[in-house]
Design a protein around this motif. Structure first.
Motif, mmCIF file in Angstrom:
data_model
loop_
_atom_site.group_PDB
_atom_site.id
_atom_site.type_symbol
_atom_site.label_atom_id
_atom_site.label_comp_id
_atom_site.label_asym_id
_atom_site.label_seq_id
_atom_site.Cartn_x
_atom_site.Cartn_y
_atom_site.Cartn_z
ATOM 1 N N UNK A 11 0.776 -1.182 0.091
ATOM 2 C CA UNK A 11 -0.108 0.275 -0.107
ATOM 3 C C UNK A 11 0.949 1.318 -0.095
ATOM 4 N N UNK A 12 1.925 1.316 0.885
ATOM 5 C CA UNK A 12 2.654 2.545 1.030
ATOM 6 C C UNK A 12 3.665 2.619 -0.321
ATOM 7 N N UNK A 13 4.007 1.354 -0.863
ATOM 8 C CA UNK A 13 4.853 1.511 -1.988
ATOM 9 C C UNK A 13 4.466 2.074 -2.994
ATOM 10 N N UNK A 14 2.928 1.853 -3.283
ATOM 11 C CA UNK A 14 2.391 2.370 -4.438
ATOM 12 C C UNK A 14 1.698 3.666 -4.552
ATOM 13 N N UNK A 15 1.983 4.366 -3.485
ATOM 14 C CA UNK A 15 1.085 5.868 -3.050
ATOM 15 C C UNK A 15 1.651 6.731 -4.178
ATOM 16 N N UNK A 16 2.646 6.675 -4.633
ATOM 17 C CA UNK A 16 3.014 7.590 -5.655
ATOM 18 C C UNK A 16 2.637 7.151 -7.085
ATOM 19 N N UNK A 17 2.017 6.444 -7.178
ATOM 20 C CA UNK A 17 1.254 5.726 -8.436
ATOM 21 C C UNK A 17 -0.045 6.637 -8.874
ATOM 22 N N UNK A 18 -0.341 6.776 -9.975
ATOM 23 C CA UNK A 18 -1.535 7.501 -10.229
ATOM 24 C C UNK A 18 -2.823 6.272 -9.733
ATOM 25 N N UNK A 19 -3.690 6.809 -8.694
ATOM 26 C CA UNK A 19 -4.603 6.112 -7.891
ATOM 27 C C UNK A 19 -5.912 6.097 -8.530
ATOM 28 N N UNK A 20 -6.514 4.954 -9.038
ATOM 29 C CA UNK A 20 -7.534 4.730 -9.869
ATOM 30 C C UNK A 20 -8.814 4.069 -8.848
ATOM 31 N N UNK A 21 -10.162 4.877 -9.013
ATOM 32 C CA UNK A 21 -10.960 4.412 -8.155
ATOM 33 C C UNK A 21 -12.245 4.154 -9.028
ATOM 34 N N UNK A 22 -12.749 2.855 -8.881
ATOM 35 C CA UNK A 22 -14.064 2.365 -9.841
ATOM 36 C C UNK A 22 -15.162 2.752 -8.821
ATOM 37 N N UNK A 23 -16.234 3.470 -9.308
ATOM 38 C CA UNK A 23 -17.615 3.627 -8.773
ATOM 39 C C UNK A 23 -18.429 3.026 -9.390
ATOM 40 N N UNK A 24 -19.817 2.827 -8.550
ATOM 41 C CA UNK A 24 -20.970 2.256 -9.239
ATOM 42 C C UNK A 24 -22.059 3.322 -9.287
ATOM 43 N N UNK A 59 -11.088 15.815 -10.378
ATOM 44 C CA UNK A 59 -10.681 14.586 -10.628
ATOM 45 C C UNK A 59 -10.599 14.297 -12.013
ATOM 46 N N UNK A 60 -9.723 13.351 -12.603
ATOM 47 C CA UNK A 60 -10.010 13.062 -13.988
ATOM 48 C C UNK A 60 -10.757 11.869 -14.036
ATOM 49 N N UNK A 61 -11.649 11.716 -14.978
ATOM 50 C CA UNK A 61 -12.332 10.525 -15.176
ATOM 51 C C UNK A 61 -12.267 9.548 -16.370
ATOM 52 N N UNK A 62 -12.502 8.273 -16.117
ATOM 53 C CA UNK A 62 -12.345 7.246 -17.234
ATOM 54 C C UNK A 62 -13.866 6.644 -17.241
ATOM 55 N N UNK A 63 -14.429 7.359 -18.531
ATOM 56 C CA UNK A 63 -15.901 7.181 -18.841
ATOM 57 C C UNK A 63 -16.132 5.952 -19.797
ATOM 58 N N UNK A 64 -17.007 5.232 -18.941
ATOM 59 C CA UNK A 64 -17.488 3.825 -20.018
ATOM 60 C C UNK A 64 -18.554 4.326 -20.807
ATOM 61 N N UNK A 116 -7.855 10.939 -6.781
ATOM 62 C CA UNK A 116 -8.325 9.661 -7.341
ATOM 63 C C UNK A 116 -8.515 10.016 -8.917
ATOM 64 N N UNK A 117 -8.200 9.281 -9.612
ATOM 65 C CA UNK A 117 -8.683 9.159 -11.251
ATOM 66 C C UNK A 117 -10.021 8.251 -10.848
ATOM 67 N N UNK A 118 -11.171 8.741 -11.181
ATOM 68 C CA UNK A 118 -12.453 8.165 -11.183
ATOM 69 C C UNK A 118 -12.810 7.152 -12.511
ATOM 70 N N UNK A 119 -12.969 5.867 -12.206
ATOM 71 C CA UNK A 119 -13.551 5.233 -13.371
ATOM 72 C C UNK A 119 -15.278 5.468 -13.053
ATOM 73 N N UNK A 120 -15.581 6.145 -14.035
ATOM 74 C CA UNK A 120 -17.168 6.445 -13.807
ATOM 75 C C UNK A 120 -18.057 5.272 -13.856
ATOM 76 N N UNK A 121 -19.289 5.736 -13.373
ATOM 77 C CA UNK A 121 -20.340 4.698 -13.579
ATOM 78 C C UNK A 121 -21.273 4.792 -14.788
ATOM 79 N N UNK A 143 -20.965 7.669 -5.179
ATOM 80 C CA UNK A 143 -19.843 6.898 -4.912
ATOM 81 C C UNK A 143 -18.479 7.949 -5.472
ATOM 82 N N UNK A 144 -18.644 8.715 -6.429
ATOM 83 C CA UNK A 144 -17.613 9.597 -6.888
ATOM 84 C C UNK A 144 -17.276 10.535 -5.754
ATOM 85 N N UNK A 145 -18.261 11.120 -5.152
ATOM 86 C CA UNK A 145 -17.974 11.978 -3.972
ATOM 87 C C UNK A 145 -17.612 11.346 -2.969
#
Length: 988
Positions: A235-248, A287-292, A267-272, A252-254
């Protein structure tokens, strides 16, 4: 067509790292694609340009000399684009099976994962996608065919999912296709395949994330105290990487963003896909978003009996979902696209076109599949554009990439050619001068590159046919309508064709064709006008606002005012509201600029407050997996879209105390809200109110009705409940003594808030023996039980409750629904009130809350309570129990303007709430409600007709189905009791 000759051109460059069984081929490929239209990056188009690649990398894109050793590929009439990039894929990762069993399975409290990992299986931050990645050529081929050249893939399992790996889709060994081993780290609110009980709710998932952040911080500075924990280390080792969060869901984004803000993570949000419904809130996340692009299919509404159950919100989502990318572009929010969720990857470009038809610009669409994902992932040095030095990942197409008629011929990945569609590579479309014998004709070849069509251009344009197989071309056409065909065959030699054939008389002739100009197909993406869909509603519900309501000054004139103060009930009285506050009460008040509401013959009361509610909660009211879950928070899971907010406004409710359920001894933290219909979760919260927490006693806690498998979680007896309480507060006191340099424990921090009178207890309770026990336990640890709720045997111990300083929230006349309520009586509220307790009548039920005025009136029948005291059971008394009586609960100058204008005596079964006002805003108006019902009917009919038209065109449809609502009670476990149905002609 490119052939094996493309392998020419080589020089020794790299050493082999894997042994070869045979002769090692160390040549590097150098290719020059000339005369192409090169779209170097979104908005940067180079005409008649050259792309040079060598050894899998781009050397140049534009002009300049062609290297002598390059294989030259003529791309005249072709387009070259960067290959697409997808940031949300599970390509090449092992399939994951979801957890099953739930509460009816035997409980599992601790992770069974072998090794020095963390305690909870849902946290898998140690998973490294690069370590489990395995090339899957079948899937890779389907992705290549859709235009993708690289994907960010990860194992989509758990709340913390470990790191993602950026790979190309080349048909090479994994070590060559992995281009960034640790490119990202991934999260969600879904526990995935974990068989562990905790968490079982959305609020539990959020609490686990929050606690893991704290544990990881502590572990970083105290590794020796913790011992080896590979999960926290990863968990600590990966903190500097881009963090992507999937929501439903959009909410959930908020929720994710709030956690990120707490711990300094963007977070970069993988949107619903429904975020368009709340764009101002999306902008605020930064945030930046990944839109389906898995837009819903139209619903089959042909059968009216089935269609009536479909919620208007589902219909509107079908229409509005494709507008999401355009909404993000308009809001200037960074975003990219993902193919995740599409049933068929072949539909990806069609889905992009659908977004373009809905208002998205073509340039932004191209950016969303090329430069944007590279930029979001910080991989611009590798992919996303055709700049020198980047991977040679590019597409060769017949035209603009999102044009409906465009063919993707080839997808080059790391300098390797992958043929997508061979036919049509030689595009013969254009105008020709055709000489047959001594007669010349003008011919147009159009259609698509892979399926050309011939037209003879004369006074009456005549359709013919043309086929090309390799260099052999065949032509046929009539000279007049219905006439005999001219049939020709020959060799297509670039700009000129030659051959022989038969004329209309059957005579052999020679023919010759000269190319004049290329055919430019009409760009279908530009020819369509953006849709004009229906309006957004806030909330996204038939009863939502088209524009959020605004606060205004009000004068309610000439009403019967129930003050709940010493003045009592005032006839023919005015109440003036300014800036959301009650400022004056009296007769013949001056209105000034205030809106005047005629209260003649009507009754005005303070808004009803439901002291015990479970509305507006998302994905679980109980985190019943452990005996003590003080760390979970209802505040994290408020659902502003719940139609029960509007329904309860229609019954005069202005505030609700949202409680955790009663599955465990010490449950979660509660949240007081005002029913500000249309507001987001933060705006619903009653600002400045004291924090509360839910305790529980009795059958639910000791799992009497949980099934035979539930015999392991302590406690299993009522005696054990007391020991759990004693143990919890003893642990909290021991924790406090550890000093500042301790691991922060959210459960124990919350218990200390109780001990220090900073958080107050509401306790689910029935039996007098347990009520006595809890009072004594609280006295032992020197804290007070604020409210005993349910308390159906409260009449037996009212004196002890009074001595302790507790209040009571009870039902009016519910009993006999389980063993421990057999002694309930309808006189309970009156008896406790006469003993000097502050007593409220509450609902614990979304439906009952709409009639709390009638529930209060029952105490007039049972116990001869006065009318004014009965009304206080659902207004002033719950305000007192919740410590907000200085702000609401009565009609007094200086208090919040939380008011209800009734058509009749508020304690009458005939009384209707005509207007419900919160903070001076009319959130429910019965006349407006009738207009909304008509709007619902009109909007439903419009959308039904639109869906019927789609079905008639042959568009695939989905089966009509009702959408279940989340409706909870204290006892509901794992997802709750979904009793209601959204939909129908009338959503109220």
């Amino acid at each position: 067509m490119l052939t094996s000759a493309l392998l020419a051109g080589s020089s020794v460059k790299a050493q082999a790292t894997f042994p070869v069984n045979g002769i090692t081929d160390t040549r590097e490929g150098c290719y020059a694609f000339v005369k192409a239209t090169i779209v170097k990056s979104p908005g940067v188009v180079l005409n008649n340009a050259t792309l040079v690649i060598r050894d899998g990398r781009i050397v140049s894109a534009g002009g300049g000399p062609v290297p002598k050793d390059a294989v030259v590929v003529n791309c005249e009439g072709r387009y070259i684009y960067p290959s697409f990039v997808d940031l949300y894929s599970d390509y090449g990762t092992p399939p994951v099976k979801k957890a099953s069993g739930g509460y009816r399975a035997a409980p599992q409290f601790i992770s069974t994962t072998k090794g020095a990992f963390g305690w909870n299986q849902a946290v898998k931050s140690e998973v490294n996608a690069a370590s489990v990645f395995s090339k899957d050529e079948r899937t890779a081929e389907s992705l290549r065919n859709a235009g993708f050249g690289a994907v960010l893939t990860h194992q989509q399992d758990g709340i913390a999912r470990g790191t993602g790996v950026l790979v190309t889709l080349a048909n090479e060994r994994e070590n060559k296709t992995v281009i960034r081993e640790k490119a990202s780290t991934h999260y969600s609110f879904d526990k995935g395949s974990s068989t562990q009980n905790y968490p079982s709710s959305l609020m539990g998932s959020i609490a686990l994330l929050r606690q893991t952040f704290l544990d990881a911080q502590w572990y970083q500075s105290h590794p020796a105290k913790e011992g080896a924990n590979l999960t926290l280390q990863a968990w600590n080792d990966s903190r500097s990487l881009p963090q992507i969060f999937e929501v439903q869901d959009k909410w959930d984004v908020l929720r994710a963003d709030k956690i990120g803000d707490e711990f300094g993570v963007q977070y970069i949000i993988k949107a619903a896909g429904n975020e368009y419904q709340r764009m101002p809130e999306m902008v605020a996340t930064k945030a930046s978003f990944i839109l389906p692009l898995n837009f819903p299919q139209p619903i089959d509404v042909e059968d009216p009996n089935e269609a009536r159950f479909v919620a208007l919100s589902d219909m509107k989502h079908w229409e509005l979902a494709p507008t999401e990318p355009a909404a993000f572009e308009k809001a200037n929010i960074p975003f990219c696209f993902t193919a995740a969720g599409l049933k068929d990857i072949k539909q990806f470009t069609a889905a992009v076109r659908k977004a373009i038809d809905a208002g998205l610009s073509e340039q932004k669409a191209l950016e969303a599949v090329t430069l944007a994902p590279a930029r979001i992932l910080k991989a611009e040095d590798l992919v996303g554009t055709l700049d020198a030095g980047k991977l040679a990942n590019f597409l060769v197409t017949s035209g603009p990439v999102f044009n409906e008629s465009t063919v993707i011929y080839q997808n080059w990945i790391q300098g390797q050619q992958y043929n997508i569609k061979d036919d049509g590579w030689k595009d013969i479309r254009g105008t020709y001068t055709l000489s047959v014998g001594n007669t010349s004709y003008n011919v147009l070849i159009k259609g698509t590159a892979s399926a050309p069509a011939l037209s003879l251009l004369q006074q009456d344009t005549l359709a013919g046919s043309v086929t090309l197989e390799g260099q052999l071309v065949k032509l046929s056409f009539p000279l007049k309508k219905g006439g005999t065909q001219v049939r020709l065959s020959g060799v297509a030699g670039g700009q000129e064709w030659d051959g022989t054939g038969l004329d209309t008389t059957g005579k052999w002739v020679k023919w010759h064709a000269v190319f004049n100009a290329a055919y430019t197909p009409k760009d279908s993406t530009k020819s369509k006008t953006p849709q004009q869909p229906g309006k957004l509603y806030y909330p996204f519900n038939g009863y939502g606002w088209e524009e959020q309501p605004k606060q205004q000054d009000l004068l309610i004139r000439n009403a019967t005012v129930w003050t709940n103060e010493q003045e009592g009930k005032l006839e023919n009285t005015d109440v003036l509201v300014r800036n959301g506050k009650i400022v004056q009460i009296g007769k013949n008040l001056a209105a000034g600029n205030a809106r005047v509401i005629d209260g003649t013959g009507k009754h005005l009361t303070a808004g009803i407050i439901d002291e015990h509610s479970h509305i507006a909660i998302s994905r679980g009211v109980n985190e019943g997996t452990q005996s003590v879950t003080a760390e979970v928070r209802i505040a994290d899971v408020i659902n502003p879209d719940d139609v029960n907010i509007y329904r309860q406004l229609s019954g005069g409710v202005t505030a609700s105390h949202l409680l955790h359920g009663s599955a465990n001894t010490i449950g979660g933290q509660s949240q007081l809200i005002k029913l500000r219909w249309g507001a987001d979760a933060e705006e619903l919260k009653f600002a400045g109110a004291d924090p509360f927490i839910k305790f529980a006693l009795g059958e639910n806690v000791k799992q009497s009705n949980w099934g035979d498998n539930q015999k392991e979680r302590f406690p299993q007896t009522r005696m054990g409940v007391e020991q759990i309480l004693t143990d919890a507060f003893t642990r909290a006191l021991d924790y406090e003594k550890l000093g500042a340099d301790k691991r922060k424990d959210l459960e124990l921090e919350t218990l200390l808030e109780i001990l220090h009178s900073k958080r107050f207890v509401t306790c689910h309770s029935y039996v007098q023996s347990e009520i006595n026990m809890l009072i004594k336990t609280a006295d032992k640890f020197n804290f007070r039980i604020n409210t005993f709720t349910h308390i159906l045997e409260g009449y037996k111990v009212a004196d002890k409750m009074k001595q302790h300083g507790a209040g009571a929230g009870t039902f009016s006349d519910w009993w006999a629904y389980k063993m421990e309520v057999q002694d309930a009586i309808p006189y309970n509220a009156t008896i406790m009130q006469r003993a000097g307790l502050t007593v409220a009548v509450n609902s614990d039920d979304a439906e009952m809350a709409r009639r709390l005025n009638q529930e209060a009136a029952k105490s007039i029948r049972y116990g001869d309570m006065t009318e004014e005291e009965a009304l206080k059971l659902v207004t002033l008394n719950p305000a007192k129990l919740l410590h907000v009586a200085d702000r609401t609960g009565s009609i007094k100058a200086g208090k919040d303007a939380d008011l209800v204008l009734w058509s009749d005596d508020p304690l009458s079964i005939y009384a209707k709430a005509e207007k419900t006002i919160v903070d001076g805003i009319v959130y429910f108006d019965r006349e407006k409600d009738l207009e909304l019902r008509q709007r619902i009917s009109t909007e439903r009919n419009r959308l039904v007709q639109k869906m019927l038209a789609e079905k008639k065109k042959g568009t695939p449809v989905q089966k009509a189905a009702a959408t279940a609502e989340e409706m909870y009670h204290c006892e509901d476990l794992q997802g709750g009791h979904q009793r209601g149905l959204k939909g129908g002609e009338n959503e109220l």
